[in-house]
Design a protein around this motif. Structure first.
Motif, short mmCIF file in Angstrom:
data_model
loop_
_atom_site.label_atom_id
_atom_site.label_comp_id
_atom_site.label_asym_id
_atom_site.label_seq_id
_atom_site.Cartn_x
_atom_site.Cartn_y
_atom_site.Cartn_z
N GLY A 105 0.60 -0.95 -0.07
CA GLY A 105 0.17 0.02 -0.37
C GLY A 105 0.86 1.27 -0.42
N SER A 106 1.73 1.06 0.20
CA SER A 106 3.10 2.30 0.28
C SER A 106 3.06 2.64 -1.58
CB SER A 106 4.28 2.16 0.36
OG SER A 106 4.45 1.78 1.98
N ASN A 107 3.66 4.38 -1.28
CA ASN A 107 4.43 4.88 -3.08
C ASN A 107 5.64 4.90 -3.06
OD1 ASN A 107 0.80 5.56 -3.77
ND2 ASN A 107 1.18 6.08 -2.10
N ALA A 108 5.88 4.75 -4.39
CA ALA A 108 7.91 5.14 -4.44
C ALA A 108 8.04 6.00 -6.31
CB ALA A 108 8.16 3.60 -4.54
N ILE A 109 7.98 6.52 -5.25
CA ILE A 109 8.37 7.52 -6.46
C ILE A 109 10.56 7.58 -7.18
CG2 ILE A 109 8.79 9.48 -5.62
CD1 ILE A 109 8.06 11.17 -7.82
N PHE A 110 11.06 7.08 -7.98
CA PHE A 110 12.03 7.46 -8.97
C PHE A 110 12.26 8.05 -9.05
CE2 PHE A 110 10.74 2.84 -6.81
CZ PHE A 110 11.88 2.58 -6.32
N ILE A 111 12.91 9.26 -9.08
CA ILE A 111 13.47 9.85 -10.10
C ILE A 111 15.40 9.56 -10.86
CG2 ILE A 111 14.24 12.69 -10.52
CD1 ILE A 111 11.55 13.03 -7.87
N GLY A 112 15.15 9.21 -12.31
CA GLY A 112 16.51 8.82 -12.53
C GLY A 112 16.53 8.63 -13.53
N ARG A 113 18.04 8.44 -14.24
CA ARG A 113 17.59 8.31 -15.80
C ARG A 113 18.49 6.72 -15.92
NH1 ARG A 113 23.22 12.68 -15.96
NH2 ARG A 113 23.02 10.90 -13.58
N SER A 114 18.28 5.79 -14.84
CA SER A 114 18.40 4.29 -15.62
C SER A 114 17.87 3.98 -14.75
CB SER A 114 19.24 4.01 -15.52
OG SER A 114 20.05 4.49 -14.85
N LEU A 115 17.09 2.38 -14.87
CA LEU A 115 16.68 1.44 -14.59
C LEU A 115 17.11 0.11 -14.83
CD1 LEU A 115 12.83 2.55 -14.35
CD2 LEU A 115 14.17 2.58 -12.32
N PRO A 116 17.16 -0.78 -13.79
CA PRO A 116 18.20 -2.52 -14.26
C PRO A 116 16.64 -2.68 -15.28
CG PRO A 116 17.78 -2.14 -12.04
CD PRO A 116 16.85 -1.02 -12.53
N ASN A 117 17.52 -3.89 -16.04
CA ASN A 117 16.21 -4.32 -17.34
C ASN A 117 15.44 -5.44 -16.21
OD1 ASN A 117 18.31 -3.11 -19.42
ND2 ASN A 117 19.47 -4.35 -19.58
N ASN A 118 15.75 -6.24 -15.41
CA ASN A 118 14.71 -7.03 -15.15
C ASN A 118 13.54 -5.37 -13.94
OD1 ASN A 118 16.80 -5.68 -12.36
ND2 ASN A 118 15.91 -7.55 -11.32
N ILE A 119 14.03 -4.88 -13.68
CA ILE A 119 13.13 -3.95 -13.25
C ILE A 119 12.10 -3.85 -14.52
CG2 ILE A 119 12.63 -2.11 -11.53
CD1 ILE A 119 13.80 -4.01 -10.13
N GLU A 120 12.50 -3.12 -15.26
CA GLU A 120 11.81 -2.60 -16.53
C GLU A 120 11.42 -3.99 -17.33
OE1 GLU A 120 14.35 0.30 -18.77
OE2 GLU A 120 14.89 -2.01 -19.40
N ASP A 121 11.31 -5.09 -17.12
CA ASP A 121 10.93 -6.18 -18.05
C ASP A 121 9.78 -6.47 -17.21
OD1 ASP A 121 12.38 -6.13 -19.77
OD2 ASP A 121 13.92 -8.18 -19.08
N SER A 122 9.99 -6.89 -15.07
CA SER A 122 8.52 -6.94 -14.69
C SER A 122 7.56 -5.63 -14.75
CB SER A 122 9.58 -7.14 -13.03
OG SER A 122 9.93 -7.60 -13.34
N LEU A 123 8.15 -4.49 -15.06
CA LEU A 123 7.03 -3.74 -14.17
C LEU A 123 6.12 -2.64 -15.88
CD1 LEU A 123 8.63 -1.09 -12.03
CD2 LEU A 123 6.75 -2.95 -11.63
N LYS A 124 6.55 -4.27 -16.90
CA LYS A 124 6.67 -3.42 -18.62
C LYS A 124 6.70 -2.23 -18.74
CE LYS A 124 3.17 -7.35 -18.41
NZ LYS A 124 1.99 -8.08 -18.58
N ILE A 125 8.10 -1.25 -18.94
CA ILE A 125 8.12 -0.46 -19.52
C ILE A 125 9.85 -0.55 -20.04
CG2 ILE A 125 6.61 0.71 -17.72
CD1 ILE A 125 9.31 0.99 -16.12
N ARG A 126 9.89 0.46 -20.59
CA ARG A 126 11.95 0.96 -21.12
C ARG A 126 12.11 2.23 -21.02
NH1 ARG A 126 14.84 -3.20 -20.81
NH2 ARG A 126 13.09 -4.90 -22.52
N LEU A 127 12.86 2.74 -19.76
CA LEU A 127 14.42 3.93 -19.90
C LEU A 127 14.46 4.12 -20.85
CD1 LEU A 127 13.79 6.83 -18.62
CD2 LEU A 127 15.54 5.47 -17.27
N TRP A 128 14.23 4.81 -21.94
CA TRP A 128 15.51 4.49 -23.14
C TRP A 128 15.79 5.86 -23.85
CZ3 TRP A 128 17.98 1.21 -23.91
CH2 TRP A 128 18.90 0.27 -25.22
#
Length: 390
Positions: A105-128
């Motif tokens: 139930g918590s909220n997390a905000i990530f401010i950054g220019r890169s993400l690990p590939n496995n996290i992107e795959d898990s959340l179905k996004i791509r930071l590019w």
């Protein structure tokens, strides 16, 4: 000190002085590196944001100088809260802890220019990287925030989200125009529902840097965090959060490059110890230098004369030594100790003539085997002769 060494030393000192002069007159260079350090006052540091963060989060902000893994495994958070991570790399264990918190139930905000590939795959996004100009405008999709924009015109990150799952909500984008004034939008702020909580990902950390917070009067940075509920917010400010959960060794082993470097260092140290043990040089014996016994001999002779108390003999030897030195060093004939001898000696030594006359009188007394000599005579003559030829 050799002549060449003096020349090299002089050249080195001259170069050192020149470098010092240039360094003193050198204007300090502005550090434009994107460090995103909460305590840095450089253009792309977060000092201003860090100073205003307490008020921005309703005085419910808590800064944590630990990795999420270390924090959540050592302390239980019984109620929902916000999680803030700015331009930090987290290890998998820390990500797992954050996933558990958001799912509850918590909220997390990530401010950054890169993400690990496995996290992107898990959340179905791509930071590019996105095709963007050197300048663009940051906007929100909410029409109520249409006036809250931020113009980016220096060192843009050019990061955006692609391959976004249709279930995710786009909250913001950067807008650019081409030479025909056609608009292009790239998502840079998205919301992801996860369990009972939400993930927020934002790809433009320069928007909250010192440079843009001081240069722009826009409410854009403040509105960026308005999507979070008003509740306790935990900001993980750990300066080296990469793999720093539990121990430093765990961080090294978690990174392939550092792990291989550690193995190579251990193997190199083992080889060095192995070969060094076989080639160890034997102990070089210490050879004492030959002792100069001349001084000891002189002291012994002097003590012998002192014990005998034969001052007449000592005066005679002292006079003989003095006259021999006058002949060799001053080239004065010493066969006749007359007025001519006294005059020559005075001219070459510069000693007052009365001192020389007194010394000559004592020398004649020492040469007379029948004269009566006292200790005081020897001391006086020795002092006079030492002053004449130093």
């Amino acid at each position: 000190m050799s002549k060449n060494f003096k020349i090299y030393l002089g050249v080195f000192l001259v170069i050192l002085v020149i470098m010092g002069v240039f360094q003193i007159n050198k204007k300090p260079l502005l550090d434009w590196r994107k460090n995103f350090d909460p305590n840095s006052k450089t253009p792309f540091g977060l000092f201003v944001f860090n100073s205003e963060a307490d008020q921005l989060f309703g005085n419910q902000l808590k800064r944590i100088d630990q990795s999420p893994y270390d924090y959540y495994t050592s302390k239980k958070e019984n109620r929902n809260h916000n999680i803030l991570v700015i331009e930090k790399s987290l290890d998998q264990e820390s990500w797992n802890q954050i996933f558990d918190q958001v799912k509850a139930g918590s909220n997390a905000i990530f401010i950054g220019r890169s993400l690990p590939n496995n996290i992107e795959d898990s959340l179905k996004i791509r930071l590019w990287n996105i095709n963007s100009d050197d300048t663009y405008t940051l906007e929100f999709t909410d029409k109520n925030l249409a006036k809250d924009t931020l113009y980016i015109n220096r060192l843009p990150d050019r990061k955006g989200f692609t391959r976004i799952d249709p279930k995710h909500e786009i909250l913001g984008y950067n807008k650019t125009t081409d030479f025909q004034n056609n608009y292009y939008k790239n998502a840079n702020f998205i919301k992801i529902n996860f369990g009972k909580g939400h993930f927020y990902f934002y790809s433009e950390p320069i928007a909250i840097s010192n440079y843009y917070l001081l240069k722009s009067r826009s409410n854009y940075p403040a509105k960026l965090f308005s999507f979070l509920p008003q509740q306790k917010t935990i900001w993980f400010t750990e300066s080296q959060s990469v793999g720093n959960s539990q121990s430093n060794m765990r961080f090294i082993l978690a990174n392939p490059a550092l792990r291989y470097a550690l193995y190579l260092a251990i193997i190199g140290l083992a080889l060095f110890m192995f070969f060094n043990a076989k080639r160890k040089q034997r102990i070089v014996p210490i050879i004492e230098p030959l002792k100069n016994t001349s001084l000891d001999f002189v002291k012994s002779i002097g003590n012998l004369y002192l014990q005998e108390g034969d001052f007449h003999d000592m005066m005679a030897k002292k006079a003989q030594y003095f006259l021999n030195k006058v002949r060799l060093d001053l080239l004065i004939d010493t066969h006749k100790l007359d007025e001519d001898f006294i005059k020559k000696l005075q001219l070459k030594t510069g000693v007052p003539v009365e001192h020389i006359q007194e010394a000559v009188s004592l020398i004649k007394k020492a040469q007379d085997p029948y004269s009566s000599v006292m200790k005081e005579d020897f001391i006086k003559m020795n002092s006079l002769l030492n002053n004449i030829i130093k």
